[in-house]
Design a protein around this motif. Structure first.
Motif, PDB file in Angstrom:
ATOM      1  N   GLY A 400       5.242  15.303 -17.876  1.00 55.71           N
ATOM      2  CA  GLY A 400       4.546  16.365 -17.160  1.00 55.71           C
ATOM      3  C   GLY A 400       5.317  17.665 -17.192  1.00 55.71           C
ATOM      4  O   GLY A 400       6.486  17.708 -16.799  1.00 55.71           O
ATOM      5  N   VAL A 401       4.679  18.741 -17.638  1.00 57.62           N
ATOM      6  CA  VAL A 401       5.386  20.011 -17.826  1.00 57.62           C
ATOM      7  C   VAL A 401       5.829  20.646 -16.519  1.00 57.62           C
ATOM      8  O   VAL A 401       6.777  21.444 -16.498  1.00 57.62           O
ATOM      9  CB  VAL A 401       4.535  21.013 -18.639  1.00 57.62           C
ATOM     10  N   SER A 402       5.146  20.342 -15.409  1.00 60.99           N
ATOM     11  CA  SER A 402       5.534  20.938 -14.134  1.00 60.99           C
ATOM     12  C   SER A 402       6.539  20.073 -13.380  1.00 60.99           C
ATOM     13  O   SER A 402       7.053  20.486 -12.341  1.00 60.99           O
ATOM     14  CB  SER A 402       4.294  21.155 -13.260  1.00 60.99           C
ATOM     15  N   LYS A 403       6.849  18.910 -13.889  1.00 61.68           N
ATOM     16  CA  LYS A 403       7.685  17.949 -13.172  1.00 61.68           C
ATOM     17  C   LYS A 403       9.138  17.988 -13.647  1.00 61.68           C
ATOM     18  O   LYS A 403       9.433  18.459 -14.752  1.00 61.68           O
ATOM     19  CB  LYS A 403       7.099  16.545 -13.330  1.00 61.68           C
ATOM     20  N   PRO A 404      10.055  17.488 -12.831  1.00 61.36           N
ATOM     21  CA  PRO A 404      11.483  17.513 -13.192  1.00 61.36           C
ATOM     22  C   PRO A 404      11.865  16.355 -14.106  1.00 61.36           C
ATOM     23  O   PRO A 404      12.569  15.418 -13.722  1.00 61.36           O
ATOM     24  CB  PRO A 404      12.179  17.418 -11.831  1.00 61.36           C
ATOM     25  N   VAL A 405      11.402  16.400 -15.328  1.00 68.09           N
ATOM     26  CA  VAL A 405      11.649  15.326 -16.297  1.00 68.09           C
ATOM     27  C   VAL A 405      13.118  15.377 -16.741  1.00 68.09           C
ATOM     28  O   VAL A 405      13.641  16.425 -17.118  1.00 68.09           O
ATOM     29  CB  VAL A 405      10.720  15.477 -17.517  1.00 68.09           C
ATOM     30  N   LEU A 406      13.776  14.229 -16.702  1.00 60.99           N
ATOM     31  CA  LEU A 406      15.177  14.153 -17.121  1.00 60.99           C
ATOM     32  C   LEU A 406      15.259  14.195 -18.634  1.00 60.99           C
ATOM     33  O   LEU A 406      14.719  13.324 -19.317  1.00 60.99           O
ATOM     34  CB  LEU A 406      15.820  12.869 -16.595  1.00 60.99           C
ATOM     35  N   GLY A 407      15.933  15.201 -19.172  1.00 60.52           N
ATOM     36  CA  GLY A 407      16.059  15.344 -20.612  1.00 60.52           C
ATOM     37  C   GLY A 407      17.382  14.823 -21.138  1.00 60.52           C
ATOM     38  O   GLY A 407      18.181  14.218 -20.417  1.00 60.52           O
TER      39      GLY A 407
END
Length: 512
Positions: A400-407
């Protein structure tokens, strides 16, 4: 705000089936590297799957008497291959550095002409998951050079020579292989639901051609806390949250009759993670004005009381989704992993070279994605977003582009941050103004969702690296370059020099 951003995918899937808050984009995003545009729903016949050829490096002439690991000069003699467009070299141990020079030359499919020797960036370990995380400790991760985009080719030659800048010679890493990546074309068609569940994971062995395995499912959890300090946030712990896409997704796909809608059940989950921003299956999340952005967030109930009074959120830019650039969702691991919030943005260059057309950017991204997962052993593409030299923004790691995705982009500082890669190499070449503007627009919106000032400072807790010990709270610019968190040349001198412009522009987009 936090409740919306970390909601389960099951809720997201349900929301995705409702009437979307924004209209579907009228112009499709390019999904192949051979045309400037493509229909939003590419016909199944247009899909050509990607592939990876893996060739072992062997001692070159003069060293052939030695077969010992670490021979000072290894390579692949000139040879014919199946078509590929991106190259890189990997080796067994990700903790081993390659001290030397890696060069490649390739034969263009269209003309039969061999290129000059080109260098691959060997210092690439700084683009990685944080030490000790489930992703870094999976047992599948390998050491690797940065990948290089060479365009469609059918012949290759590579040479690797050991040697440090100070004249000393260190053994080369063991198990070196040349990876030749074909990005394929188009958007994958939908297989029957039972077939979609099988998945394709990173290659764990092999030195000749690719193999597949079931995608591993890992969870990362930790406790979190934070305190305010003179208006700046100080990290006291880290958070990662692993979310299993809801089983209801398979029910939505239903049967083979819906086979042309999504690439897989995983593709449905990846699209549903953007529910509320675009219709299910959209190739593009449309741009909004600042007023429209604030209205949408108010309708979704994601603004804090302070943000309602002073939103300071930039207008949402147009973002090409993973479906838009043709991601094969069966390559990645199924779970989405989240951190707590997004307090900083790290800007990178992909170091893949500048010899690509903007219409080829989706192909470049598919190649990087496949290289990160199949060749390097990561769970997904490492970057949260990518930007091409024409200023187009692309969704990176799924969730999700608005979410805090762990990269997996800035070793030691992936928690509570996002990574943006500008496609290209910017050590000596200046980035385009369109790319810098896109970075500013993206950060104004995404950082604004979390109340961050692009011109401000913040504290992040180091997960361990070559600049800061693990556990140290580090004061950083809210918009930083990769080199601010790790001793590296990334994002290149020229792009790093433009970050001040990006910060000022982003703050203006937020209305500061």
């Amino acid at each position: 705000m936090h409740g919306f951003l970390t909601s389960s995918i099951g809720v997201t899937c349900a929301a995705a089936l409702a009437l979307p808050l924004t209209a579907a984009p009228t112009t499709a995003t390019a999904a192949t590297g051979r045309a400037a545009s493509a229909p939003a729903q590419a016909p199944a016949s247009a899909y050509v799957p990607g592939s990876t050829q893996s060739l072992p490096l062997t001692p070159l002439t003069g060293d052939r008497a030695s077969t010992a690991p670490g021979t000072a000069q290894q390579g692949v003699p000139r040879r014919d291959t199946r078509n590929f467009s991106l190259v890189g070299v990997v080796w067994d141990d990700p903790a081993t550095e390659l001290h030397g020079r890696v060069q490649v030359r390739t034969r263009a499919t269209a003309t039969g002409t061999w290129s000059a020797w080109q260098d691959l960036e060997t210092h690439n370990a700084d683009h990685a998951a944080d030490p000790g995380t489930a992703e870094s400790a999976s047992g599948r991760v390998r050491g690797a050079t940065a990948p290089l985009w060479v365009g469609e080719s059918d012949g290759v030659e590579v040479r690797v020579r050991a040697g440090d800048e100070d004249g000393t010679t260190s053994p080369l890493p063991t198990g070196m292989r040349l990876e030749l990546v074909d990005p394929g074309e188009g958007t994958p068609p939908q297989p029957p639901t039972d077939a979609a569940a099988s998945g394709e994971g990173p290659r764990t062995t092999a030195v000749t051609t690719e193999t597949t395995e079931t995608a591993a499912e890992t969870a990362e959890t930790a406790e979190t806390g934070e305190t305010a300090e003179t208006g700046e946030t100080t990290e006291t712990a880290e958070t990662t949250e692993s979310v299993e896409p809801a089983g209801a997704a398979a029910e939505v796909v239903g049967s083979a009759e819906s086979a042309e809608v999504f690439a897989s059940v995983e593709g449905l989950d990846a699209s549903a993670a953007n529910a509320g921003l675009a219709p299910l299956g959209a190739t593009e999340i449309p741009a909004l004005s600042r007023i429209q952005t604030e209205s949408e967030l108010l309708a979704l109930g994601t603004l804090t009381e302070q943000q309602k009074a002073k939103p300071y959120i930039g207008p949402r830019p147009s973002i090409t989704t993973r479906r838009g650039w043709g991601a094969n969702e069966k390559l990645r691991e199924k779970k989405f992993v989240y951190t707590k919030k997004v307090k900083a943005a790290f800007v990178h260059h992909s170091a893949t070279g500048n010899n690509y057309r903007c219409s080829q950017a989706p192909s470049v991204i598919r190649s990087i994605y496949r290289y990160h997962v199949k060749s390097m052993g990561w769970r997904d593409i490492g970057y949260n977003f990518l930007v091409d030299k024409c200023g187009k923004i692309y969704e990176g790691r799924a969730g999700g582009v608005s979410k805090p995705v762990l990269g997996a982009h800035t070793m030691g500082f992936n928690s509570n941050s996002m990574g943006i890669a500008v496609l290209g190499t910017y050590g000596s070449k200046k980035p385009s103004s369109a790319a810098v503007k896109a970075v500013a627009r993206l950060t104004a919106w995404k950082l604004g969702l979390y109340g961050m000032n692009p011109r401000g400072k913040t504290y992040l807790k180091s997960g361990g690296g070559n600049l800061y010990r693990k556990g140290k709270n580090v004061r950083l610019n809210v918009i930083s370059g990769h080199r601010d968190g790790f001793a590296t040349s990334c994002p290149g001198k020229q792009l790093y020099g433009k970050l001040g412009t990006a910060r000022s522009s982003a703050a203006k987009y937020q209305g500061r």
